[in-house]
Design a protein around this motif. Sequence first.
Motif, short mmCIF file in Angstrom:
data_model
loop_
_atom_site.label_atom_id
_atom_site.label_comp_id
_atom_site.label_asym_id
_atom_site.label_seq_id
_atom_site.Cartn_x
_atom_site.Cartn_y
_atom_site.Cartn_z
N VAL A 1 0.84 -1.21 0.00
CA VAL A 1 0.00 0.00 0.00
C VAL A 1 0.87 1.25 0.00
N SER A 2 1.81 1.33 0.93
CA SER A 2 2.65 2.52 1.02
C SER A 2 3.52 2.69 -0.21
N SER A 3 4.00 1.60 -0.79
CA SER A 3 4.82 1.68 -1.99
C SER A 3 4.03 2.21 -3.18
N ALA A 4 2.77 1.74 -3.33
CA ALA A 4 1.94 2.19 -4.44
C ALA A 4 1.67 3.69 -4.37
N VAL A 5 1.42 4.19 -3.17
CA VAL A 5 1.17 5.63 -3.01
C VAL A 5 2.47 6.41 -3.24
N GLN A 6 3.56 5.91 -2.74
CA GLN A 6 4.84 6.57 -2.93
C GLN A 6 5.18 6.72 -4.41
N LEU A 7 4.86 5.69 -5.20
CA LEU A 7 5.17 5.69 -6.62
C LEU A 7 4.12 6.41 -7.46
N GLY A 8 3.08 6.93 -6.82
CA GLY A 8 2.04 7.64 -7.55
C GLY A 8 1.07 6.74 -8.29
N GLU A 9 1.02 5.47 -7.90
CA GLU A 9 0.10 4.52 -8.54
C GLU A 9 -1.31 4.61 -7.96
N ALA A 10 -1.45 5.36 -6.88
CA ALA A 10 -2.76 5.57 -6.26
C ALA A 10 -2.78 6.97 -5.66
N ASP A 11 -4.00 7.52 -5.52
CA ASP A 11 -4.16 8.85 -4.94
C ASP A 11 -4.10 8.83 -3.42
N ALA A 12 -4.36 7.67 -2.85
CA ALA A 12 -4.38 7.57 -1.39
C ALA A 12 -4.32 6.11 -0.97
#
Length: 286
Positions: free
Chosen positions: A205-216
Amino acid sequence: MKKLLLLLFGLAAVAGLAVMAACGDDDDATPSPSPTASTSATATEAPLTGSITVFAASSLTASFTQIGRDFEAAHPGSKVTFNFGGSQDLRTQLEQGAEAQVFASADTTQMDLAEQSGVVTGDSSVFAHNRLVIIVPKDNPAGIQVPQDLGKSGVKLILAADTVPVGKYARKFLDAASADASYGAGYKDAVLGNVVSDASNVKEVSSAVQLGEADAGIVYVTDVTSDISDDIATVDIPDAVNQIATYPIALTPAGAEDATAQGFVDYVLSDAGQSTLAAFGFMKGQ
């Protein structure tokens, strides 16, 4: 006759001195130590050495890595190897025969299931608590300022799956919020409608947000570590609807007779271990 009396008197005096000398020896002599006292004085604890494997929830990666280093430094000859992952995946691995001496879960549900299947033994101990926070990319493209914004149309949200502890806690937060008039009864459905991916652990979850793959995403506060803090921002979840995560730890059957495994568990529960966990943002266990 007079000589005889003097002789008898002299013999009596000599005998008296002998008795007094014997008594003096008894009073001054140091008693020999008892076997118990001798054993007690020389007994020492066996050193904690050898290798152990610890299966631990992903959210414990940073804190347990440090605790492992500290434990090894305190016990030369010991080696702690970690396997970090979703608590449900770790439990499944143990049930499928993976070898470990210690299991640390991010919720009591997975620990209870582990106890039921026999992959941990004895009573587990709660060693830490955690809480939730919303994370967004640093530039916050969806403009999320408050938890209510997670329900806005078009938001791309990533949550851990509902079988993962943090995913379960996140959905409990949504339940609590939906019962709050300031969020509205439809809040949970609106937010879940924005979920674009169910992750297998909190690090995904944190990696996806860090990489901009999710808004939150919704993670634990302890997951906002130095390796992602420059790339994300946080949105607090109010105490009234936030959820407190409970972390239990237990020995596996392989660890039950292993002094080093027990020593590691004891260290996690000790003041030193608790201080390290607090430094990484965890709340006190027990």
